[in-house]
Write a protein that holds these residues in place. Sequence first.
Motif, PDB file in Angstrom:
ATOM      1  N   LYS A  78     -17.440   8.934  46.762  1.00  0.00           N
ATOM      2  CA  LYS A  78     -16.760   7.107  46.927  1.00  0.00           C
ATOM      3  C   LYS A  78     -15.716   6.149  47.498  1.00  0.00           C
ATOM      4  O   LYS A  78     -15.921   6.450  48.341  1.00  0.00           O
ATOM      5  N   THR A  79     -14.694   7.562  46.433  1.00  0.00           N
ATOM      6  CA  THR A  79     -13.572   7.362  47.378  1.00  0.00           C
ATOM      7  C   THR A  79     -13.117   8.183  48.921  1.00  0.00           C
ATOM      8  O   THR A  79     -12.744   6.610  48.988  1.00  0.00           O
ATOM      9  N   ALA A  80     -13.739   8.344  49.475  1.00  0.00           N
ATOM     10  CA  ALA A  80     -13.895   9.127  50.909  1.00  0.00           C
ATOM     11  C   ALA A  80     -14.350   8.288  51.314  1.00  0.00           C
ATOM     12  O   ALA A  80     -13.865   7.548  53.177  1.00  0.00           O
ATOM     13  N   LYS A  81     -15.580   7.249  51.397  1.00  0.00           N
ATOM     14  CA  LYS A  81     -16.393   6.532  51.634  1.00  0.00           C
ATOM     15  C   LYS A  81     -15.745   4.668  51.625  1.00  0.00           C
ATOM     16  O   LYS A  81     -15.623   4.124  53.074  1.00  0.00           O
ATOM     17  N   GLU A  82     -14.678   4.652  50.787  1.00  0.00           N
ATOM     18  CA  GLU A  82     -13.765   3.507  51.168  1.00  0.00           C
ATOM     19  C   GLU A  82     -12.879   3.813  52.345  1.00  0.00           C
ATOM     20  O   GLU A  82     -12.534   3.023  52.239  1.00  0.00           O
ATOM     21  N   ALA A  83     -12.265   4.863  51.681  1.00  0.00           N
ATOM     22  CA  ALA A  83     -11.156   5.092  52.259  1.00  0.00           C
ATOM     23  C   ALA A  83     -11.725   5.411  53.963  1.00  0.00           C
ATOM     24  O   ALA A  83     -11.135   4.489  55.140  1.00  0.00           O
ATOM     25  N   SER A  84     -12.847   5.758  54.630  1.00  0.00           N
ATOM     26  CA  SER A  84     -13.361   5.942  55.680  1.00  0.00           C
ATOM     27  C   SER A  84     -13.043   4.295  55.807  1.00  0.00           C
ATOM     28  O   SER A  84     -13.726   3.804  57.576  1.00  0.00           O
ATOM     29  N   ASP A  91      -2.966   5.042  57.688  1.00  0.00           N
ATOM     30  CA  ASP A  91      -3.435   5.803  57.499  1.00  0.00           C
ATOM     31  C   ASP A  91      -2.680   6.224  55.715  1.00  0.00           C
ATOM     32  O   ASP A  91      -3.667   6.073  54.502  1.00  0.00           O
ATOM     33  N   ASP A  92      -1.054   4.678  55.864  1.00  0.00           N
ATOM     34  CA  ASP A  92      -1.175   4.835  54.437  1.00  0.00           C
ATOM     35  C   ASP A  92      -1.595   3.948  53.573  1.00  0.00           C
ATOM     36  O   ASP A  92      -2.028   4.049  52.330  1.00  0.00           O
ATOM     37  N   LEU A  93      -2.651   3.264  54.229  1.00  0.00           N
ATOM     38  CA  LEU A  93      -3.063   2.053  53.419  1.00  0.00           C
ATOM     39  C   LEU A  93      -4.680   3.315  52.906  1.00  0.00           C
ATOM     40  O   LEU A  93      -4.902   2.765  51.755  1.00  0.00           O
ATOM     41  N   SER A  94      -5.188   3.450  53.321  1.00  0.00           N
ATOM     42  CA  SER A  94      -6.180   4.735  52.694  1.00  0.00           C
ATOM     43  C   SER A  94      -5.568   5.623  51.856  1.00  0.00           C
ATOM     44  O   SER A  94      -6.123   5.769  51.093  1.00  0.00           O
ATOM     45  N   ASP A  95      -4.501   6.318  51.897  1.00  0.00           N
ATOM     46  CA  ASP A  95      -3.706   6.877  51.115  1.00  0.00           C
ATOM     47  C   ASP A  95      -3.310   6.110  49.569  1.00  0.00           C
ATOM     48  O   ASP A  95      -3.886   6.634  48.899  1.00  0.00           O
ATOM     49  N   GLU A  96      -2.850   5.732  50.701  1.00  0.00           N
ATOM     50  CA  GLU A  96      -2.326   4.017  49.037  1.00  0.00           C
ATOM     51  C   GLU A  96      -4.013   3.896  48.244  1.00  0.00           C
ATOM     52  O   GLU A  96      -3.887   3.919  47.222  1.00  0.00           O
ATOM     53  N   ILE A 137      -6.794   5.750  48.219  1.00  0.00           N
ATOM     54  CA  ILE A 137      -7.146   6.708  47.178  1.00  0.00           C
ATOM     55  C   ILE A 137      -6.463   7.018  45.861  1.00  0.00           C
ATOM     56  O   ILE A 137      -6.861   7.810  45.240  1.00  0.00           O
ATOM     57  N   ARG A 138      -4.512   7.431  46.336  1.00  0.00           N
ATOM     58  CA  ARG A 138      -3.805   7.445  45.353  1.00  0.00           C
ATOM     59  C   ARG A 138      -3.829   5.983  43.380  1.00  0.00           C
ATOM     60  O   ARG A 138      -4.087   6.576  43.082  1.00  0.00           O
ATOM     61  N   ARG A 139      -4.777   5.272  44.438  1.00  0.00           N
ATOM     62  CA  ARG A 139      -4.657   4.359  43.413  1.00  0.00           C
ATOM     63  C   ARG A 139      -5.981   5.227  42.664  1.00  0.00           C
ATOM     64  O   ARG A 139      -6.612   4.754  41.594  1.00  0.00           O
ATOM     65  N   ARG A 140      -6.714   4.766  42.982  1.00  0.00           N
ATOM     66  CA  ARG A 140      -8.542   5.614  42.697  1.00  0.00           C
ATOM     67  C   ARG A 140      -8.043   6.044  41.615  1.00  0.00           C
ATOM     68  O   ARG A 140      -8.793   7.064  40.869  1.00  0.00           O
ATOM     69  N   ILE A 141      -7.824   7.647  42.339  1.00  0.00           N
ATOM     70  CA  ILE A 141      -7.267   9.104  41.314  1.00  0.00           C
ATOM     71  C   ILE A 141      -6.872   8.226  40.022  1.00  0.00           C
ATOM     72  O   ILE A 141      -7.210   8.347  38.912  1.00  0.00           O
ATOM     73  N   GLU A 156      -4.401  10.761  33.495  1.00  0.00           N
ATOM     74  CA  GLU A 156      -4.131  11.899  32.709  1.00  0.00           C
ATOM     75  C   GLU A 156      -4.088  12.495  33.573  1.00  0.00           C
ATOM     76  O   GLU A 156      -3.026  13.551  33.255  1.00  0.00           O
ATOM     77  N   ASN A 157      -4.542  12.891  35.320  1.00  0.00           N
ATOM     78  CA  ASN A 157      -4.198  13.658  36.118  1.00  0.00           C
ATOM     79  C   ASN A 157      -3.102  13.948  36.689  1.00  0.00           C
ATOM     80  O   ASN A 157      -2.829  12.308  37.029  1.00  0.00           O
ATOM     81  N   ARG A 158      -2.758  14.351  37.697  1.00  0.00           N
ATOM     82  CA  ARG A 158      -1.408  14.047  38.536  1.00  0.00           C
ATOM     83  C   ARG A 158      -1.920  14.857  39.421  1.00  0.00           C
ATOM     84  O   ARG A 158      -2.585  15.014  40.191  1.00  0.00           O
ATOM     85  N   ILE A 159      -1.019  13.888  40.836  1.00  0.00           N
ATOM     86  CA  ILE A 159      -1.146  13.852  42.831  1.00  0.00           C
ATOM     87  C   ILE A 159      -0.132  15.120  42.841  1.00  0.00           C
ATOM     88  O   ILE A 159       1.495  14.703  42.627  1.00  0.00           O
ATOM     89  N   ILE A 160      -0.423  16.043  43.420  1.00  0.00           N
ATOM     90  CA  ILE A 160       0.899  17.054  44.024  1.00  0.00           C
ATOM     91  C   ILE A 160       0.395  16.907  45.832  1.00  0.00           C
ATOM     92  O   ILE A 160      -0.485  17.314  46.279  1.00  0.00           O
TER      93      ILE A 160
END
Length: 72
Positions: free
Chosen positions: A13-19, A45-50, A52-56, A62-66
């Motif tokens: 779902k998130t990949a579809k939104e970013a694409s 690229d920055d917009l799609s990255d933001e 994805i990070r926001r959705r995560i 409870e998870n972290r992004i490395i």
Amino acid sequence: MGLYTEYLDFAIKTAKEASKILLDNYGKIEEVEWNKLKHFKTEVDDLSDELIRRRIEETFPENRIIDFFLVQ
């Protein structure tokens, strides 16, 4: 359903939104930046990255992004 179904559904779902962000801006890029590792990126690229990070962060707080680029 398997243990990872929630994660897989989220990823798809998130990949579809970013694409959609990337495809909606295809051919409209005016500026390209280069990062420390000599990889180029655009504002899109920055917009799609933001997104994805926001959705995560919203879905799995409870998870972290490395981040590969921040670890260097």
